[in-house]
Design a protein around this motif. Structure first.
Motif, mmCIF file in Angstrom:
data_model
loop_
_atom_site.group_PDB
_atom_site.id
_atom_site.type_symbol
_atom_site.label_atom_id
_atom_site.label_comp_id
_atom_site.label_asym_id
_atom_site.label_seq_id
_atom_site.Cartn_x
_atom_site.Cartn_y
_atom_site.Cartn_z
ATOM 1 N N ARG A 125 18.140 55.720 68.405
ATOM 2 C CA ARG A 125 19.133 55.776 67.267
ATOM 3 C C ARG A 125 18.668 54.939 65.941
ATOM 4 N NH1 ARG A 125 25.161 54.895 68.989
ATOM 5 N NH2 ARG A 125 25.446 55.279 66.755
ATOM 6 N N SER A 126 17.660 53.889 66.542
ATOM 7 C CA SER A 126 17.545 52.912 65.371
ATOM 8 C C SER A 126 16.096 53.492 64.513
ATOM 9 C CB SER A 126 16.664 51.649 65.996
ATOM 10 O OG SER A 126 15.879 51.892 67.005
ATOM 11 N N THR A 127 15.714 54.962 64.907
ATOM 12 C CA THR A 127 14.389 55.551 64.499
ATOM 13 C C THR A 127 13.145 55.025 65.180
ATOM 14 O OG1 THR A 127 14.063 54.402 62.353
ATOM 15 C CG2 THR A 127 15.870 55.966 62.298
ATOM 16 N N CYS A 170 23.238 53.903 73.603
ATOM 17 C CA CYS A 170 24.066 52.674 74.009
ATOM 18 C C CYS A 170 24.632 52.399 72.823
ATOM 19 C CB CYS A 170 23.402 51.959 74.801
ATOM 20 S SG CYS A 170 22.091 50.956 73.947
ATOM 21 N N GLY A 171 23.985 52.362 71.798
ATOM 22 C CA GLY A 171 24.538 51.816 70.274
ATOM 23 C C GLY A 171 24.206 50.421 70.287
ATOM 24 N N GLN A 172 23.426 49.759 71.111
ATOM 25 C CA GLN A 172 22.954 48.279 70.945
ATOM 26 C C GLN A 172 22.477 47.892 69.702
ATOM 27 O OE1 GLN A 172 23.910 45.718 72.568
ATOM 28 N NE2 GLN A 172 23.953 46.147 74.610
ATOM 29 N N CYS A 173 21.438 49.142 69.503
ATOM 30 C CA CYS A 173 20.508 48.643 68.144
ATOM 31 C C CYS A 173 21.569 48.587 66.867
ATOM 32 C CB CYS A 173 19.718 49.669 68.119
ATOM 33 S SG CYS A 173 19.936 51.276 67.989
ATOM 34 N N VAL A 174 22.576 49.580 66.973
ATOM 35 C CA VAL A 174 23.361 49.673 65.697
ATOM 36 C C VAL A 174 24.251 48.446 65.685
ATOM 37 C CG1 VAL A 174 25.239 51.111 64.706
ATOM 38 C CG2 VAL A 174 23.325 52.080 65.727
ATOM 39 N N GLU A 179 22.752 43.345 59.210
ATOM 40 C CA GLU A 179 23.116 43.765 57.930
ATOM 41 C C GLU A 179 23.961 45.220 57.912
ATOM 42 O OE1 GLU A 179 22.924 42.066 55.485
ATOM 43 O OE2 GLU A 179 22.007 40.428 56.411
ATOM 44 N N GLY A 180 23.988 45.839 59.007
ATOM 45 C CA GLY A 180 24.459 47.301 59.022
ATOM 46 C C GLY A 180 23.630 48.206 58.639
ATOM 47 N N ALA A 181 22.424 47.954 58.689
ATOM 48 C CA ALA A 181 21.346 49.068 58.363
ATOM 49 C C ALA A 181 21.177 50.497 59.027
ATOM 50 C CB ALA A 181 19.948 48.289 58.123
ATOM 51 N N LEU A 182 21.594 50.172 60.350
ATOM 52 C CA LEU A 182 21.524 51.450 61.217
ATOM 53 C C LEU A 182 22.993 52.202 61.024
ATOM 54 C CD1 LEU A 182 19.750 49.920 64.173
ATOM 55 C CD2 LEU A 182 18.743 51.210 62.023
ATOM 56 N N CYS A 187 18.011 54.756 59.382
ATOM 57 C CA CYS A 187 17.843 53.261 58.770
ATOM 58 C C CYS A 187 17.939 53.395 57.415
ATOM 59 C CB CYS A 187 16.766 52.706 59.596
ATOM 60 S SG CYS A 187 16.421 51.093 58.890
ATOM 61 N N ASP A 188 18.969 52.497 56.624
ATOM 62 C CA ASP A 188 18.726 52.188 55.447
ATOM 63 C C ASP A 188 17.775 50.856 55.151
ATOM 64 O OD1 ASP A 188 19.282 51.637 52.799
ATOM 65 O OD2 ASP A 188 21.279 51.784 52.765
ATOM 66 N N ALA A 189 16.482 51.200 54.974
ATOM 67 C CA ALA A 189 15.650 50.263 54.770
ATOM 68 C C ALA A 189 16.216 49.052 53.657
ATOM 69 C CB ALA A 189 14.314 50.627 54.241
ATOM 70 N N PHE A 190 16.824 49.255 52.796
ATOM 71 C CA PHE A 190 17.069 48.248 51.815
ATOM 72 C C PHE A 190 18.228 47.432 52.210
ATOM 73 C CE2 PHE A 190 15.197 51.355 48.943
ATOM 74 C CZ PHE A 190 14.152 50.566 48.295
ATOM 75 N N ARG A 191 18.971 47.868 53.376
ATOM 76 C CA ARG A 191 19.973 46.932 53.924
ATOM 77 C C ARG A 191 19.420 46.108 55.248
ATOM 78 N NH1 ARG A 191 25.534 49.957 54.815
ATOM 79 N NH2 ARG A 191 26.393 47.818 55.410
ATOM 80 N N CYS A 192 18.103 46.393 55.525
ATOM 81 C CA CYS A 192 17.500 45.754 56.511
ATOM 82 C C CYS A 192 17.309 44.347 56.077
ATOM 83 C CB CYS A 192 16.088 46.370 57.060
ATOM 84 S SG CYS A 192 15.225 45.490 58.263
ATOM 85 N N ARG A 193 17.471 43.243 57.011
ATOM 86 C CA ARG A 193 17.482 42.022 56.683
ATOM 87 C C ARG A 193 15.985 41.529 56.047
ATOM 88 N NH1 ARG A 193 19.565 37.402 60.579
ATOM 89 N NH2 ARG A 193 21.476 38.026 59.760
ATOM 90 N N ILE A 194 14.947 42.249 56.650
ATOM 91 C CA ILE A 194 13.688 41.985 56.185
ATOM 92 C C ILE A 194 13.387 42.455 54.640
ATOM 93 C CG2 ILE A 194 11.260 42.580 56.725
ATOM 94 C CD1 ILE A 194 12.099 43.200 59.536
ATOM 95 N N VAL A 195 13.887 43.302 54.198
ATOM 96 C CA VAL A 195 13.772 44.030 52.903
ATOM 97 C C VAL A 195 14.517 43.300 52.204
ATOM 98 C CG1 VAL A 195 13.724 46.047 51.260
ATOM 99 C CG2 VAL A 195 12.822 46.193 53.595
ATOM 100 N N HIS A 196 15.808 42.983 52.532
ATOM 101 C CA HIS A 196 16.824 42.486 51.906
ATOM 102 C C HIS A 196 16.711 41.187 51.272
ATOM 103 C CE1 HIS A 196 20.908 42.537 50.124
ATOM 104 N NE2 HIS A 196 21.333 41.291 50.943
ATOM 105 N N ALA A 197 15.906 40.321 51.924
ATOM 106 C CA ALA A 197 15.364 38.986 51.489
ATOM 107 C C ALA A 197 14.663 39.174 50.439
ATOM 108 C CB ALA A 197 14.691 38.528 52.761
ATOM 109 N N TRP A 198 13.976 40.355 49.920
ATOM 110 C CA TRP A 198 12.918 40.611 48.942
ATOM 111 C C TRP A 198 13.674 41.129 47.695
ATOM 112 C CZ3 TRP A 198 8.011 39.223 48.002
ATOM 113 C CH2 TRP A 198 7.029 38.581 48.980
ATOM 114 N N ILE A 199 14.628 42.199 48.159
ATOM 115 C CA ILE A 199 15.309 42.929 47.160
ATOM 116 C C ILE A 199 16.590 43.084 47.001
ATOM 117 C CG2 ILE A 199 15.195 45.257 46.148
ATOM 118 C CD1 ILE A 199 12.538 45.751 47.514
ATOM 119 N N PRO A 200 17.311 42.061 46.246
ATOM 120 C CA PRO A 200 18.730 42.038 46.379
ATOM 121 C C PRO A 200 19.686 43.535 46.202
ATOM 122 C CG PRO A 200 17.895 40.255 45.109
ATOM 123 C CD PRO A 200 16.841 41.196 45.250
#
Length: 250
Positions: A125-127, A170-174, A179-182, A187-200
Motif C-alpha cells: 500500500r505504501s508503493t 494492514c494499513g500500518q504504513c498509512v 505527514e499523511g503522504a500515503l 504516495c504523495d511525494a511532496f507530503r513525505c517528510r523527507i521532501v517536505h523538509a526541502w520544499i514547503p
C-alpha cells in the motif's frame, strides 16, 4: 551475455530481465519514451540492511546513498558491457531526469512496477516493493535494452515469482505516516517528510511546474548528486512499521 555471473561479481542480490510486453500500458509507454528501441528492462537490486534503518538520520542517509550509487555504477557498467556486445542499452538514471504524471513525481522508468512484473516482489500500500527475501528493504536500479541480454533468453529472477509476498493490507504504513503522504492514490511525494523538509507546501505547484520542463531537468542534472548527498532521510516509518520488515528480518 551471462547476466547471472555479471551480477554475482557486482554483488547484486536479485535481478530479472522483463519483456516490456508484460508491463502495463502506462509503464510500457514510459519505457519506450525513455528508450524508443526498448524491448526489455533488466531490473536488479541490493538489500538495504535492517541496521541502516536504525541509524541516526545523517548516517542512515549516507548508508542508503552508498547502496544507491553502487547500484547506479553497476547499471552504467552493464550498459557499457552490453553495448560492447552490440546490444543497445541505456541505464535508468539514479537522480534526474524524472517525470511528473497526474501531479505525481516518479522516475522515467518505474522500476518497482517493472520488478513486480518480473517476479521480484509485489507492491504494498505504501508503493514500496515487497521482496520475498528482503521484505521492503530492496533498493533497485535498471537498464533498458533493445533485445534480450540473457544467454538463455530467460531471466534468472523470474524463478522467484512463486515466492512473491502479498501486502497484508494492514494499513500500518498509512497510519504511521506522520505527514499523511500515503492514501488510496498511492504516495504523495511532496507530503513525505523527507521532501517536505526541502520544499514547503507553498512552493509545491511551482516545483511541479519546473520538474515538468525538460530544460530545467537538464540544467539541474549535474547538481542532483550533490543535492542528494546534502539531504537527510528523516523518516522511514512506512518501511520499518511494515509487518514484512519484521517478518523477514526477525
Amino acid at each position: 551475455m551471462d547476466l547471472a555471473l555479471f551480477f554475482q561479481e557486482q554483488g547484486v542480490d536479485v535481478f530479472s530481465e522483463v519483456s516490456i510486453d508484460t508491463l502495463s500500458d502506462k509503464d510500457r509507454s514510459f519505457v519506450v519514451q525513455f528508450f524508443p528501441g526498448a524491448r526489455f528492462v533488466i531490473v536488479f537490486g541490493k538489500e538495504v540492511p535492517a541496521t541502516i534503518y536504525l541509524m541516526m538520520p545523517k548516517e542512515k542517509t549516507q548508508g542508503m546513498l552508498r547502496i544507491a550509487e553502487e547500484l547506479n555504477k553497476t547499471a552504467v557498467r552493464l550498459a557499457a558491457c552490453m553495448e560492447s556486445e552490440h546490444i543497445p542499452a541505456l541505464p535508468v538514471p539514479l537522480y534526474l531526469p524524472i517525470r511528473v504524471t497526474d501531479g505525481s513525481v516518479q522516475g522515467v522508468v518505474r522500476l518497482k512496477q517493472v520488478a513486480a512484473a518480473g517476479g521480484l516482489g509485489s507492491l504494498g500500500r505504501s508503493t514500496v516493493l515487497l521482496s520475498p527475501k528482503f521484505g521492503p528493504r530492496l533498493m533497485l536500479s535498471g537498464v533498458v535494452t533493445g533485445h534480450t541480454a540473457c544467454e538463455s533468453g530467460q531471466a534468472q529472477g523470474s524463478a522467484q515469482r512463486e515466492d512473491v509476498p502479498a501486502c497484508v493490507e494492514c494499513g500500518q504504513c498509512v497510519s504511521m505516516c506522520p505527514e499523511g503522504a500515503l492514501g488510496p492514490a498511492g504516495c504523495d511525494a511532496f507530503r513525505c517528510r523527507i521532501v517536505h523538509a526541502w520544499i514547503p507546501s507553498v512552493l509545491v505547484p511551482a516545483t511541479k511546474w519546473m520538474l515538468a520542463r525538460r530544460i530545467f531537468l537538464k540544467c539541474m542534472a549535474p547538481f542532483a548528486p550533490w543535492i542528494a548527498r546534502t539531504a537527510t532521510i528523516r523518516c522511514s516509518l512506512c518501511v520499518t512499521k511494515c509487518p514484512k520488515f519484521l517478518e523477514i528480518t526477525g
